[in-house]
Design an enzyme around this catalytic site. Structure first.
Site, short mmCIF file in Angstrom:
data_model
loop_
_atom_site.label_atom_id
_atom_site.label_comp_id
_atom_site.label_asym_id
_atom_site.label_seq_id
_atom_site.Cartn_x
_atom_site.Cartn_y
_atom_site.Cartn_z
N CYS A 106 -22.42 -6.83 29.18
CA CYS A 106 -21.79 -6.32 30.40
C CYS A 106 -22.78 -5.68 31.36
O CYS A 106 -22.42 -5.32 32.48
CB CYS A 106 -20.67 -5.34 30.06
SG CYS A 106 -21.29 -3.78 29.43
N SER A 131 -32.17 -8.30 -23.96
CA SER A 131 -32.21 -9.13 -22.76
C SER A 131 -32.07 -10.59 -23.20
O SER A 131 -31.85 -10.87 -24.37
CB SER A 131 -33.48 -8.88 -21.98
OG SER A 131 -34.57 -9.16 -22.78
N ASP A 160 0.69 4.26 -2.57
CA ASP A 160 0.36 5.62 -2.12
C ASP A 160 1.43 6.61 -2.52
O ASP A 160 1.15 7.74 -2.88
CB ASP A 160 0.23 5.65 -0.59
CG ASP A 160 -1.01 4.91 -0.15
OD1 ASP A 160 -1.86 4.61 -1.01
OD2 ASP A 160 -1.11 4.61 1.05
N LYS A 166 -24.19 -15.88 -15.03
CA LYS A 166 -25.08 -14.74 -15.23
C LYS A 166 -24.99 -13.89 -13.98
O LYS A 166 -25.45 -14.27 -12.91
CB LYS A 166 -26.52 -15.19 -15.47
CG LYS A 166 -27.42 -14.01 -15.74
CD LYS A 166 -28.80 -14.44 -16.21
CE LYS A 166 -29.61 -13.26 -16.73
NZ LYS A 166 -29.79 -12.20 -15.76
N ARG A 182 -28.37 0.55 -19.40
CA ARG A 182 -29.16 -0.09 -20.44
C ARG A 182 -30.44 0.71 -20.71
O ARG A 182 -30.87 0.84 -21.85
CB ARG A 182 -29.50 -1.50 -19.99
CG ARG A 182 -30.41 -2.25 -20.88
CD ARG A 182 -30.47 -3.71 -20.45
NE ARG A 182 -31.28 -4.49 -21.35
CZ ARG A 182 -32.57 -4.71 -21.15
NH1 ARG A 182 -33.18 -4.23 -20.11
NH2 ARG A 182 -33.25 -5.43 -22.03
N CYS A 219 -23.82 0.23 23.62
CA CYS A 219 -23.42 0.03 25.01
C CYS A 219 -22.41 1.13 25.32
O CYS A 219 -21.50 1.39 24.53
CB CYS A 219 -22.76 -1.34 25.14
SG CYS A 219 -21.74 -1.53 26.60
N ASP A 243 0.85 -1.20 0.00
CA ASP A 243 0.00 0.00 0.00
C ASP A 243 0.88 1.24 0.00
O ASP A 243 0.58 2.23 -0.67
CB ASP A 243 -0.85 0.08 1.27
CG ASP A 243 -1.72 -1.14 1.46
OD1 ASP A 243 -1.72 -1.99 0.55
OD2 ASP A 243 -2.36 -1.23 2.52
N CYS A 266 -16.42 -3.29 28.29
CA CYS A 266 -17.39 -4.32 27.89
C CYS A 266 -16.62 -5.42 27.13
O CYS A 266 -15.97 -5.14 26.13
CB CYS A 266 -18.47 -3.71 27.00
SG CYS A 266 -19.54 -4.93 26.23
N GLU A 283 -20.99 -18.98 -19.36
CA GLU A 283 -20.45 -18.05 -18.36
C GLU A 283 -21.50 -17.77 -17.29
O GLU A 283 -22.68 -18.01 -17.50
CB GLU A 283 -20.02 -16.75 -19.04
CG GLU A 283 -21.06 -16.13 -19.91
CD GLU A 283 -20.49 -15.19 -20.99
OE1 GLU A 283 -21.10 -14.15 -21.20
OE2 GLU A 283 -19.44 -15.51 -21.59
N CYS A 341 -26.87 -3.41 28.23
CA CYS A 341 -26.05 -4.23 27.34
C CYS A 341 -26.16 -5.69 27.78
O CYS A 341 -25.92 -6.00 28.95
CB CYS A 341 -24.60 -3.76 27.40
SG CYS A 341 -23.46 -4.90 26.59
N LYS A 362 -31.50 -20.18 -15.20
CA LYS A 362 -31.53 -19.55 -13.87
C LYS A 362 -31.43 -20.59 -12.75
O LYS A 362 -31.93 -21.71 -12.87
CB LYS A 362 -32.84 -18.76 -13.69
CG LYS A 362 -33.05 -17.67 -14.72
CD LYS A 362 -32.10 -16.50 -14.56
CE LYS A 362 -32.63 -15.43 -13.69
NZ LYS A 362 -33.67 -14.58 -14.17
N TYR A 406 -19.11 -9.00 -20.90
CA TYR A 406 -19.61 -10.24 -21.47
C TYR A 406 -19.91 -10.16 -22.96
O TYR A 406 -20.35 -11.13 -23.56
CB TYR A 406 -20.82 -10.77 -20.69
CG TYR A 406 -21.96 -9.77 -20.53
CD1 TYR A 406 -22.64 -9.26 -21.62
CD2 TYR A 406 -22.35 -9.37 -19.26
CE1 TYR A 406 -23.67 -8.36 -21.47
CE2 TYR A 406 -23.39 -8.47 -19.09
CZ TYR A 406 -24.05 -7.96 -20.20
OH TYR A 406 -25.06 -7.06 -20.04
N ASP A 435 -25.42 -10.87 -11.34
CA ASP A 435 -26.62 -10.19 -10.88
C ASP A 435 -26.28 -8.74 -10.53
O ASP A 435 -25.88 -8.44 -9.42
CB ASP A 435 -27.15 -10.93 -9.65
CG ASP A 435 -28.63 -10.73 -9.52
OD1 ASP A 435 -29.22 -10.14 -10.44
OD2 ASP A 435 -29.19 -11.17 -8.51
S1 IVH Z 1 -25.39 -11.40 -22.66
C1 IVH Z 1 -27.24 -10.38 -26.29
N1 IVH Z 1 -24.08 -12.43 -20.63
O1 IVH Z 1 -28.58 -10.31 -18.04
C2 IVH Z 1 -27.59 -10.51 -24.87
N2 IVH Z 1 -25.88 -10.96 -20.16
O2 IVH Z 1 -31.40 -10.75 -19.07
C3 IVH Z 1 -26.80 -9.62 -24.02
N3 IVH Z 1 -26.24 -10.53 -17.78
O3 IVH Z 1 -29.22 -7.19 -19.39
C4 IVH Z 1 -26.61 -10.14 -22.67
N4 IVH Z 1 -24.58 -11.78 -17.06
O4 IVH Z 1 -27.19 -7.32 -17.96
C5 IVH Z 1 -25.08 -11.64 -21.02
N5 IVH Z 1 -22.79 -13.36 -18.95
C6 IVH Z 1 -23.79 -12.58 -19.32
C7 IVH Z 1 -24.58 -11.88 -18.39
C8 IVH Z 1 -25.63 -11.08 -18.87
C9 IVH Z 1 -25.57 -10.96 -16.70
C10 IVH Z 1 -27.41 -9.63 -17.73
C11 IVH Z 1 -27.33 -8.49 -18.70
C12 IVH Z 1 -28.63 -8.46 -19.42
C13 IVH Z 1 -29.47 -9.43 -18.67
C14 IVH Z 1 -30.32 -10.19 -19.67
#
Ligand code: IVH
Length: 670
Positions: free
Chosen positions: A413, A84, A39, A117, A138, A428, A35, A434, A115, A410, A316, A227, A119
């Site tokens: 203690c 999506s 820095d 997905k 988006r 506390c 670090d 404590c 890959e 508390c 999913k 992605y 969240d």
């Molecule tokens: S590909 C052509 N890959 O899921 C499609 N999306 O429901 C473009 N997401 O809005 C998406 N991980 O934000 C893709 N490995 C992944 C992802 C991914 C998360 C999200 C993405 C998208 C939503 C689709």
């Protein structure tokens, strides 16, 4: 005046080094320098830029702290829509997807890129000639919001691409998210500050991304994985998804390490299983996996339906929520004395682990959700690690339940607790007397980001405190192997390892040591600022509250807490004790802030001044450390009198304030 070319070169070199260290730290998770070294480089760059502000560019690492707040986000039209994904919840749907691909592509077996997905929130990043020029959410898929300033603060995202060949234009798409550990830490901090608690990592990430004030985003631990590529110009494009992602990785854009290539349906399902099994161990949250036809020509052939590609599928995971019973609500006491209510649950299996308790954060949160002993609740693993009560099923509430009440004493203690006005935390008041706070303080002291004492866990610390072997963290440095081996279930080898780790921790940095002290509101970043500013522990200890307030990064509350901490004799004794045990760090250039003559003094100007303009008077007062306010009150120290004073003079007289004529005022300034 022209700038020497060595300076320009030096600045470029520093920027490159700093970004490489950021990359090693955030992307590769394996820093190559301490670090202190980091820095040092950063301060060197900041100093050069301060001297030559005309050389500051938006992609300098010093610019990652955020800019002034916006009133709204600009709209951005995406060059191509951000789509999506179609979802699958069972094997049948996956099998049908694979069949459609084989038929559509007239292939016996299809190669898929697979890959996690993630969240979080989708983002589009545009790089022109290798420089980040735009970042957009988006939105509705066609139009998003311009969040460029916020994205610049995300250290994991390169502001400049590096590599041997840089495309003239590149649009990267990916997911902004928050790692589990970062999310938990953020919520703890939010709870301590009495600020909003995020329901899950996705909300925290999406919320942080859409802050109008990018300085707020800069405080949030955001992460990113790419992605997909939206558009690429100036270079021949790779022909498969997998190569495209490798190409991004070469440009030092973070991509998910858990991606893979598989063959056919069997490969898809095996990957799903494997990721489901390792989900709990991974540092980020995911809500499923994504399958994509790997060959880009084949992708084009499959095309799109409505708003989703035909060539991809999100498989999913089942929701990580379960229903169980609240058997009790107990109180945990943390290192700052904060009382945290915890729901003790009938054991229930959620997302791969058995959950027996869930945090309820603070008194207000329990009342907001109205959780009571005997309730049936939905339990969720927020950030996959700390389980949380998502909601109460009121319809299942038995008769004669009681509304939760915070204890007045508390539970550890027995001393009184206190909840200050405007705070959501009940504490506390017994401080380090404590045992719970003592344990918390020692755990914090030994933690990885503080003194980094490996192997010194919660149970061992509790044992050492209960047996009165240690009372403060300073006593750790007096421990002997024989003391440890005398404890239950402590092998010779482990005892040696722990003593070695304690010994090793003696060589540290000033920033780590300041952080380890556990001063209220002094987190890692503030500890670094203090270390950089003062350069030596003694300078910090001797600084008074006005001097501390004079440091740009330190606000009044933090200044008060620091001054209060060092004014306690037992804290000073604690520090002396540790120093005597041979702890050391490299001290920087020492800096003793001089107290300005009018520090902390408030002035009101009234009437027309003859000798200098009001603006000059104000400037002079501020230069000397004082403050000018508009109205007279009990807090005013001096009223400066010009010609034809207004009602302020009368008020000042009534309050018995010190009134200065212009001559007195000039004398005071001198
Ligand atoms: S590909 C052509 N890959 O899921 C499609 N999306 O429901 C473009 N997401 O809005 C998406 N991980 O934000 C893709 N490995 C992944 C992802 C991914 C998360 C999200 C993405 C998208 C939503 C689709």
């Amino acid at each position: 005046m022209s700038i020497p070319s060595e300076t320009i070169q030096k600045i470029q070199q520093l920027r490159q080094q700093i970004e490489q260290h950021n990359y090693n730290y955030y992307v590769l998770d394996s820093p190559t320098v301490s670090d202190a070294v980091f820095d040092h480089l950063f301060r060197e760059l900041a100093a050069l830029e301060e001297k030559h502000p005309e050389l500051i560019t938006p992609d300098s690492p010093t610019q990652r702290v955020g800019a002034s707040a916006l009133s709204t986000f600009k709209e951005v039209r995406h060059r191509s829509p951000m789509l999506s994904l179609n979802n699958a919840f069972d094997e049948q749907a996956v099998s049908e997807f694979d069949r459609r691909m084989r038929e559509g592509l007239e292939a016996d077996i299809v190669t898929y890129a697979v890959e996690p997905k993630l969240d979080g929130a989708a983002i589009s990043l545009i790089y022109e000639e290798g420089r980040l020029v735009q970042a957009a959410t988006r939105g509705d898929g066609t139009t998003g919001e311009d969040v460029t300033e916020n994205i610049r603060t995300v250290r994991i995202i390169p502001l400049k691409l590096s590599g041997t060949t840089i495309p003239s234009f590149l649009e990267v798409r990916g997911e902004i998210h928050m790692r589990k550990a970062d999310f938990i830490r953020l919520n703890q901090k939010q709870a301590e500050k009495g600020e909003k608690i995020f329901a899950n990592a996705r909300n925290a990430a999406a919320g942080s991304l859409r802050q109008l004030d990018s300085r707020m985003t800069a405080q949030r631990p955001l992460s990113f994985f790419a992605y997909a590529v939206g558009e690429l110009e100036g270079l021949p494009a790779p022909t498969t998804h997998d190569d495209m992602i490798d190409f991004l990785r070469q440009l030092k854009i973070p991509v998910c390490p858990e991606r893979n290539l598989v063959q056919g349906l069997k490969g898809l399902l095996e990957y799903y299983q494997k990721m489901g099994d390792s989900r709990a161990q991974l540092p980020y949250d995911m809500d499923g996996v994504v399958y994509k036809v790997n060959d880009l020509k084949q992708q084009t052939k499959m095309g799109f339906v409505a708003r989703a590609p035909r060539f991809a599928l999100a498989h999913k995971f089942p929701a990580e929520e379960a229903i169980t019973l609240v058997e009790d609500i107990t109180i945990q006491v943390g290192r700052t004395g904060a009382l945290t209510p915890v729901a003790r649950l009938k054991p229930v299996f959620v997302g791969g682990v058995t959950v027996t308790n869930a945090t309820l954060h603070n008194e207000d949160e329990v009342h907001r959700k109205d959780v009571r002993v005997g309730d049936t609740v939905r339990v969720r693993r927020a950030g996959d690690v700390i389980p949380e009560v998502a909601g109460v099923m009121i319809e299942n509430r038995p008769s004669r339940t009681q509304v939760f009440a915070m204890p007045q004493q508390c539970p550890v203690c027995g001393s009184n607790v206190l909840r200050l006005e405007n705070e959501s935390v009940t504490r506390c008041i017994n401080g380090l007397y404590c045992p719970a706070q003592r344990k918390g303080a020692i755990m914090h002291f030994a933690s990885r980001r503080a003194m980094n004492i490996d192997g010194l866990g919660e149970k061992l610390i509790a044992q050492l405190i209960n047996k009165k072997i240690i009372t403060t963290a300073a006593d750790l440095y007096d421990l002997k192997v024989s003391t440890l081996t005398a404890l239950e279930r402590m092998a010779e080898k482990s005892a040696h390892n722990i003593i070695d780790a304690i010994e090793k921790s003696k060589r540290t940095t000033l920033a780590r040591f300041i952080y380890a002290l556990g001063i209220r509101n002094v987190g890692e970043a503030t500890a670094k600022d203090l270390a950089a500013f003062f350069g030596s522990l003694d300078c910090l200890i001797n600084a008074d509250i006005t001097q501390l307030e004079g440091i740009p990064e330190v606000g009044p509350i933090v200044a008060k807490n620091i001054a209060a901490f060092f004014s306690e004799s037992h804290h000073r004794e604690f520090i002396d004790h540790i120093r005597a045990s041979g702890i050391s760090w490299e001290e920087g250039p020492q800096h003793i802030p001089h107290t300005l003559p009018l520090s902390g003094k408030t002035f009101v100007l009234t009437g027309t001044l003859q000798k200098m303009s009001r603006d000059t008077a104000k400037e002079e007062i501020e230069k000397a450390g004082g403050k000018v306010t508009g109205s007279v009150s009990k807090k005013t120290d001096y009223v400066v009198l010009g010609v034809d004073p207004g009602s302020k003079l009368e008020k000042a007289k009534t309050l018995g304030l010190t009134i200065l004529d212009e001559e007195d005022f000039s004398a005071l300034l001198k």
